[in-house]
Scaffold this motif. Structure first.
Motif, PDB file in Angstrom:
ATOM      1  N   MET A 157       0.830  -1.216   0.000  1.00 59.06           N
ATOM      2  CA  MET A 157       0.000   0.000   0.000  1.00 59.06           C
ATOM      3  C   MET A 157       0.859   1.258   0.000  1.00 59.06           C
ATOM      4  SD  MET A 157      -3.133  -1.005   2.574  1.00 59.06           S
ATOM      5  CE  MET A 157      -3.641   0.713   2.769  1.00 59.06           C
ATOM      6  N   SER A 188       2.005   1.896  -3.429  1.00 59.27           N
ATOM      7  CA  SER A 188       0.895   2.396  -4.248  1.00 59.27           C
ATOM      8  C   SER A 188       0.576   3.847  -3.940  1.00 59.27           C
ATOM      9  CB  SER A 188      -0.356   1.538  -4.023  1.00 59.27           C
ATOM     10  OG  SER A 188      -0.117   0.191  -4.338  1.00 59.27           O
ATOM     11  N   VAL A 217      -5.976   1.106  -3.991  1.00 56.61           N
ATOM     12  CA  VAL A 217      -4.717   0.796  -3.282  1.00 56.61           C
ATOM     13  C   VAL A 217      -4.916  -0.393  -2.344  1.00 56.61           C
ATOM     14  CG1 VAL A 217      -3.159   1.658  -1.492  1.00 56.61           C
ATOM     15  CG2 VAL A 217      -3.719   3.110  -3.438  1.00 56.61           C
TER      16      VAL A 217
END
Length: 313
Positions: free
Chosen positions: A110, A113, A148
């Motif tokens: 994450m 991202s 995400v």
């Protein structure tokens, strides 16, 4: 000495700092300071962005996402790392281990991202400032946030399920203070070729792809900035990217350095060096990101000073 047998649901044993077990209480002090710094700093960033109306802009919403992932990453490792240092609590069940592994990798993916989303944000702000608010609407930012989380989850669920099918008949001693996919996989006596291939695919399709697109974003940003006539405007445009560039460097450089270290000196370096580097690597971005954005971003700094001043009054 525990006896190990072929089992699908083993108990694993986490590792503290090999050879320095006598110093665990002392080693815990800097780690406690790092965890406190990371958690308090990222919580403060979240509080400032949510409570200060002037920061309700796309750039700061993405910063909130970054702080959220950093908090999640810290919490994912905190319990087992400090549990070993303080209580010598080394045992962890397979399900607990897989859950921790899932969240560590999820928040890492994450973070990658979110850094890509922030690069896109800077590209739109510099190359198309007049349409910035219409491109990055609240709805679109929410969609990016959901994408995400979804991407990381979709990639990791098969990774966890593939580990769950394995049998473990070797030593159940892991080499880290937390559960890490390659570490758990190596203890299996089953065929792990699919697991290895899927793990490599997961890394390439997340951090690998994201790093390429971040680099591409900055190529386009540099091209847009060079088309700006005024030197002052160029400097101002570049200055809005400094915090993000530093955050990207703090995420990717330690990762590349860690992989290079393991490849070149892995077999020769003492075991405690591996453990210390691995534990510190996961703490570097959560500790440094709030500091970078507080120091380098004028709006965040002003909001922090405003909140601190109002508390004094």
């Amino acid at each position: 000495m525990p006896t190990f047998h072929n089992s699908t649901f083993p108990t694993f044993f986490l590792t503290g700092v090999p050879g320095l077990e006598w110093a665990h209480a002392w080693i815990s002090i800097p780690f406690c300071c790092l965890y406190l710094t990371a958690l308090s700093g990222n919580t403060l960033i979240l509080f400032v962005v949510l409570t200060e109306p002037s920061l309700h802009e796309p750039m700061y919403y993405f910063l909130s996402m970054l702080s959220t992932t950093d908090i999640g990453l810290c919490i994912s490792t905190l319990v087992t790392v400090l549990g070993i240092f303080w209580l010598n609590a080394r045992e962890i069940s397979l399900n607990a281990c897989l859950s921790q592994m899932f969240f560590i990798h999820l928040f890492t993916f994450m973070e990658s991202s979110v850094l890509l989303a922030m690069a896109f944000d800077r590209f739109v702000a510099i190359s198309n400032p007049l349409r910035y608010a219409t491109i990055l609407t609240h709805t679109r930012i929410t969609q990016i946030g959901l994408a995400v989380v979804t991407r990381g989850t979709v990639i990791l669920i098969p990774l966890v399920l593939l580990l769950k099918r394995l049998s473990f008949c070797r030593s159940h001693v892991l080499h880290h203070s937390y559960c890490f996919h390659p570490d758990v996989m190596k203890l299996s006596c089953s065929d792990t070729k699919i697991n290895s291939a899927f793990g490599l695919t997961a890394i390439i399709s997340t951090a690998g792809v994201d790093s390429i697109f971040i680099l591409l974003s900055y190529v386009l940003i540099i091209r847009s900035v060079l088309n700006i006539a005024s030197p002052e405007e160029r400097k101002k445009a570049f200055s809005t990217c400094i915090s993000h560039i530093t955050a990207v460097a703090i995420f990717y450089i330690p990762l590349i350095s860690l992989l290079s270290f393991v490849h070149r000196f892995g077999k020769r370096a003492p075991a405690y060096v591996h453990t210390m580097i691995a534990n510190t690597y996961l703490l570097i971005p959560p500790v440094m990101n709030p500091i970078i954005y507080s120091v380098k971003t004028k709006q965040i700094r002003r909001a922090l000073i405003k909140i601190l001043h109002s508390k004094d009054i």
